[in-house]
Design a protein around this motif. Structure first.
Motif, PDB file in Angstrom:
ATOM      1  N   SER A  73     -12.231  -4.002   0.538  1.00  0.00           N
ATOM      2  CA  SER A  73     -12.479  -5.267  -0.147  1.00  0.00           C
ATOM      3  C   SER A  73     -12.242  -6.465   0.764  1.00  0.00           C
ATOM      4  CB  SER A  73     -11.638  -5.375  -1.423  1.00  0.00           C
ATOM      5  OG  SER A  73     -10.272  -5.407  -1.102  1.00  0.00           O
ATOM      6  N   LEU A 103      -4.940  -0.898   0.148  1.00  0.00           N
ATOM      7  CA  LEU A 103      -4.257   0.363  -0.152  1.00  0.00           C
ATOM      8  C   LEU A 103      -5.252   1.497   0.017  1.00  0.00           C
ATOM      9  CD1 LEU A 103      -1.650   1.692  -1.431  1.00  0.00           C
ATOM     10  CD2 LEU A 103      -2.999   1.772  -3.518  1.00  0.00           C
ATOM     11  N   ILE A 104      -4.921   2.478   0.875  1.00  0.00           N
ATOM     12  CA  ILE A 104      -5.845   3.601   1.029  1.00  0.00           C
ATOM     13  C   ILE A 104      -5.217   4.933   0.646  1.00  0.00           C
ATOM     14  CG2 ILE A 104      -7.393   2.577   2.742  1.00  0.00           C
ATOM     15  CD1 ILE A 104      -5.738   3.994   4.901  1.00  0.00           C
ATOM     16  N   ASP A 105      -3.910   4.941   0.438  1.00  0.00           N
ATOM     17  CA  ASP A 105      -3.228   6.199   0.144  1.00  0.00           C
ATOM     18  C   ASP A 105      -3.101   6.410  -1.368  1.00  0.00           C
ATOM     19  OD1 ASP A 105      -1.679   8.391   0.004  1.00  0.00           O
ATOM     20  OD2 ASP A 105       0.041   7.572   1.094  1.00  0.00           O
ATOM     21  N   GLN A 136       4.966  -2.387  -1.205  1.00  0.00           N
ATOM     22  CA  GLN A 136       4.775  -3.831  -1.147  1.00  0.00           C
ATOM     23  C   GLN A 136       6.017  -4.501  -0.549  1.00  0.00           C
ATOM     24  OE1 GLN A 136       3.866  -5.077  -5.120  1.00  0.00           O
ATOM     25  NE2 GLN A 136       2.510  -6.703  -4.459  1.00  0.00           N
ATOM     26  N   LYS A 173       4.299 -13.292   0.610  1.00  0.00           N
ATOM     27  CA  LYS A 173       3.931 -12.433  -0.513  1.00  0.00           C
ATOM     28  C   LYS A 173       2.905 -11.415  -0.022  1.00  0.00           C
ATOM     29  CE  LYS A 173       1.629 -12.362  -4.832  1.00  0.00           C
ATOM     30  NZ  LYS A 173       0.435 -12.732  -5.505  1.00  0.00           N
ATOM     31  N   VAL A 174       3.059 -10.167  -0.395  1.00  0.00           N
ATOM     32  CA  VAL A 174       2.086  -9.149  -0.019  1.00  0.00           C
ATOM     33  C   VAL A 174       1.286  -8.744  -1.253  1.00  0.00           C
ATOM     34  CG1 VAL A 174       1.831  -6.728   0.681  1.00  0.00           C
ATOM     35  CG2 VAL A 174       3.343  -8.260   1.962  1.00  0.00           C
ATOM     36  N   THR A 175      -0.013  -8.724  -1.108  1.00  0.00           N
ATOM     37  CA  THR A 175      -0.860  -8.280  -2.216  1.00  0.00           C
ATOM     38  C   THR A 175      -1.626  -7.037  -1.781  1.00  0.00           C
ATOM     39  OG1 THR A 175      -1.149 -10.576  -2.850  1.00  0.00           O
ATOM     40  CG2 THR A 175      -2.642  -8.990  -3.852  1.00  0.00           C
ATOM     41  N   LEU A 176      -1.557  -6.004  -2.604  1.00  0.00           N
ATOM     42  CA  LEU A 176      -2.326  -4.802  -2.317  1.00  0.00           C
ATOM     43  C   LEU A 176      -3.709  -4.978  -2.934  1.00  0.00           C
ATOM     44  CD1 LEU A 176       0.358  -2.117  -3.244  1.00  0.00           C
ATOM     45  CD2 LEU A 176      -0.218  -2.955  -0.971  1.00  0.00           C
ATOM     46  N   VAL A 177      -4.739  -4.691  -2.146  1.00  0.00           N
ATOM     47  CA  VAL A 177      -6.097  -4.800  -2.678  1.00  0.00           C
ATOM     48  C   VAL A 177      -6.832  -3.475  -2.474  1.00  0.00           C
ATOM     49  CG1 VAL A 177      -6.200  -7.300  -2.346  1.00  0.00           C
ATOM     50  CG2 VAL A 177      -7.017  -5.787  -0.528  1.00  0.00           C
ATOM     51  N   GLU A 178      -7.998  -3.371  -3.078  1.00  0.00           N
ATOM     52  CA  GLU A 178      -8.760  -2.129  -3.016  1.00  0.00           C
ATOM     53  C   GLU A 178      -9.340  -1.902  -1.621  1.00  0.00           C
ATOM     54  OE1 GLU A 178     -11.664  -2.447  -6.150  1.00  0.00           O
ATOM     55  OE2 GLU A 178     -10.100  -2.684  -7.645  1.00  0.00           O
ATOM     56  N   PRO A 179      -9.575  -0.633  -1.258  1.00  0.00           N
ATOM     57  CA  PRO A 179     -10.143  -0.335   0.056  1.00  0.00           C
ATOM     58  C   PRO A 179     -11.474  -1.062   0.249  1.00  0.00           C
ATOM     59  CG  PRO A 179      -9.682   1.708  -1.146  1.00  0.00           C
ATOM     60  CD  PRO A 179      -9.345   0.580  -2.054  1.00  0.00           C
ATOM     61  N   TYR A 191       4.396   4.396 -10.063  1.00  0.00           N
ATOM     62  CA  TYR A 191       4.258   2.962  -9.946  1.00  0.00           C
ATOM     63  C   TYR A 191       5.290   2.378  -8.976  1.00  0.00           C
ATOM     64  CZ  TYR A 191       3.610  -1.743 -11.596  1.00  0.00           C
ATOM     65  OH  TYR A 191       3.343  -3.070 -11.663  1.00  0.00           O
ATOM     66  N   LEU A 194       4.426   2.103  -5.249  1.00  0.00           N
ATOM     67  CA  LEU A 194       3.574   0.985  -4.831  1.00  0.00           C
ATOM     68  C   LEU A 194       4.406  -0.270  -4.649  1.00  0.00           C
ATOM     69  CD1 LEU A 194       0.241   0.986  -6.835  1.00  0.00           C
ATOM     70  CD2 LEU A 194       0.654   1.661  -4.483  1.00  0.00           C
TER      71      LEU A 194
END
Lengths: 439, 140
Positions: free
Chosen positions: A422, A382-384, A398, A414-420, A391, A394
């Motif tokens: 990472s 996630l960069i935005d 997803q 399944k989609v998981t959002l992770v930190e930029p 909430y 997001l």
């Protein structure tokens, strides 16, 4: 971009003349192998093939396939067909599993290789005035030196920066006025991201980059558009294709129309086969690419199974070249993953993701086995920050990604959002799949 | 009328909260209010701090996805039903409340609530008409 052709005679030959040339070269190659290669002589004799049995191009089907295992089993020099004194260069693949595959070149092979690369470099925009940074890792890998020699043959200014050391790469680009870059698509993107990250200090208009000659891993049209937007200023990139077993880069490359990769057909005879049955498919069909290198002598390659999935278009191109064009690689017959019985290529996941500005172009597919069934997770960065306010946005993002992928693959994931940042960045081939199913 | 709230995207992995908050501590930024909404995979950390712009810079530099937004900080009377009355004042004007959490401004004798609503202007008008005290600018 101007439309230039390096070798008009070979690249614009009529289909009839090309086939005649290929047949003549194929006969000579089979004859050469019989007399000079212990490995092939045995194999051809067993299959009952001799040079005079080859009457037309389709007679190539009598010749057995060659595979990567053949190269591994004969490691290091079992497939050489000339005495070592005639070899001038050796390269090897990384060999992450088992023995590396070793390839060797005679002086004549090197000249052919440079010619092949020069043609695709010119089709990709290179001229004498091009200042090109080669950001492939040098060393045993054929990519860097292949492009290096080919671009020198064109007369371009070659800057062998090799891979990594991103800040130095960008500094040279700005200071030398580098106009072209040779890199993997993911590294080209990474460099653009890094350049954008330093915009406050070094504005993007300090870069004179015009052309990207990308290879060594595939890219989707979406990813390419993303790379071009990231660099901006009309940056234009093309793909090319090759592999060390077939000299290295130089087998085929795109022209300015980017409607398939022009094959150097006077050097490479291509077939498309069904991976499972091994039978040759009709012209235009999609399947595994099998290539015979018609001119290589140090380590000849007869009907090499590339494991790359593509199809070939024999129509002449708008650029004036008549050479057949192969489709961008659709997948690898061994990159292909099976998830709940469905064939999945990472490139399909990529095409579902790219174009979404909320996430970075990096992703990782994670496969697990839960309750005797496969599960597939796609991790995206996630960069935005704008989505964090609510909430629900997001969760909606997803779901949107999940639906996009489901539409393409036909299976729920399944989609998981992770930190930029990472997901690990790679300077070489990106690793997109983490398969934990047998753990 | 509003105060600044930081939203930080946080993956659910061990020690992440400690890492993020120590970014603030190292920059001498004081956290005055905090709330986390989470799923099994990720969470959003919401922060009210004394130096929001500086905090945003520091968190971005640490590689995090961050946003800064305007939220309402309202004083709630310290009596039974005080919160309910305040909420009713907002909902009577058809303004949806997305989330609420408590925070303590500097030198305050009682708690304030951070209110994230669908329509800031309408909510502010409703709260003012109700006689609520709102924090703004640098008062925290």
């Amino acid at each position: 971009m101007e439309n230039r052709i390096f070798n008009k005679e070979m690249e614009c030959m009529s289909r009839k003349d090309m086939e005649a040339l290929q047949l003549e070269r194929l006969k000579a190659l089979v004859d050469y192998c019989e007399r000079n290669s212990e490995f092939y002589a045995k194999r051809l004799a067993k299959a009952g093939v001799t040079a005079d049995k080859i009457k037309c191009l389709s007679d190539i089907e009598y010749i057995p396939y060659t595979t990567k295992d053949d190269l591994r089993d004969t490691y290091p020099f079992g497939m050489l067909s000339v005495p070592m004194e005639d070899i001038v260069r050796i390269h090897a693949s990384s060999g992450t599993t088992g023995n590396p595959t070793v390839v060797a070149y005679t002086r004549e092979d090197m000249e052919h290789w440079s010619e092949q690369v020069a043609r695709l470099a010119v089709a990709a925009g290179a001229t004498k005035n091009t200042i090109v940074q080669i950001c492939f890792g040098y060393g045993m890998f054929t990519g860097a030196l292949g492009l290096h020699y080919g671009l020198e043959k064109v007369g371009a200014v070659v800057v062998p920066t090799s891979s990594g050391n991103t800040e130095k790469q960008l500094k040279f680009m700005r200071d030398f006025g580098t106009t072209a870059i040779v890199a993997t698509p993911s590294y080209c993107m990474y460099l653009a991201e890094a350049a954008r990250g330093m915009q406050d200090k070094y504005p993007m208009d300090m870069y004179k980059l015009k052309y990207g000659i990308l290879g060594s891993e595939g890219s989707t049209p979406e990813m390419r558009a993303e790379i071009e937007n990231h660099w901006g200023n009309g940056f234009f990139c093309t793909d090319n294709y090759g592999m060390s077993e077939l000299n290295g880069p130089g087998m085929s490359g795109e022209c300015m129309y980017r409607d398939g990769l022009h094959i150097n057909e006077d050097h490479f005879y291509c077939e498309i086969i069904d991976s499972a049955s091994g039978s040759v498919l009709e012209k235009g069909a999609t399947g595994e690419l099998v290539v015979t290198n018609l001119t290589k002598r140090g380590l000849p390659m007869l009907r090499y199974r590339t494991k790359d999935i593509t199809n070939i278009n024999y129509e002449p191109c708008k650029c004036g070249r008549t050479s057949a064009r192969m489709h961008k690689i659709i997948g690898r017959s061994d990159d292909m993953i099976k998830v709940r019985g469905v064939n999945v290529f990472p490139s399909q996941v990529e095409s579902a993701l790219i174009g979404m500005t909320e996430i970075s172009p990096n992703y990782l597919i994670v496969l697990r086995r839960e309750n005797y069934s496969d599960s597939m997770e796609v991790r995206v960065e996630l960069i935005d920050g704008g989505l964090l306010d609510r909430y629900g946005e997001l969760v909606a993002l997803q779901k949107r990604i999940q639906d996009n992928i489901k539409n393409i693959l036909g299976i729920a994931i399944k989609v998981t959002l992770v930190e930029p940042n990472s997901i690990e960045r790679f300077t070489g081939k990106a690793k997109r799949v983490l398969d934990l199913r047998n753990q | 009328m509003y105060i600044k709230q930081l939203s930080v995207f946080v993956e659910n992995k061990g020690g992440r909260l400690a890492e993020i908050t120590s970014v603030m501590a190292n920059a001498d930024i004081n956290i005055r209010g905090l709330s986390i909404a989470d799923t099994t995979d990720f969470g959003i950390l919401r922060l009210i701090v004394d130096k929001p712009f500086e905090a945003e810079q520091k968190l971005k530099a640490a590689g995090l996805t961050v946003s800064l937004s305007d939220v309402i900080a309202v004083s709630i009377p310290d009596k039974t039903g005080g919160f309910a009355e305040t909420m009713k004042a907002v909902s009577d004007k058809d303004v949806g409340v997305e989330y609420v959490y408590e925070f303590v401004p500097r030198n305050a004798s009682h708690a304030y609530f951070v209110l994230r609503v669908a329509d800031n202007e309408k909510a502010v008008a409703a709260l003012k008409a109700h006689g609520c005290e709102l924090l703004e600018g640098e008062e925290y």
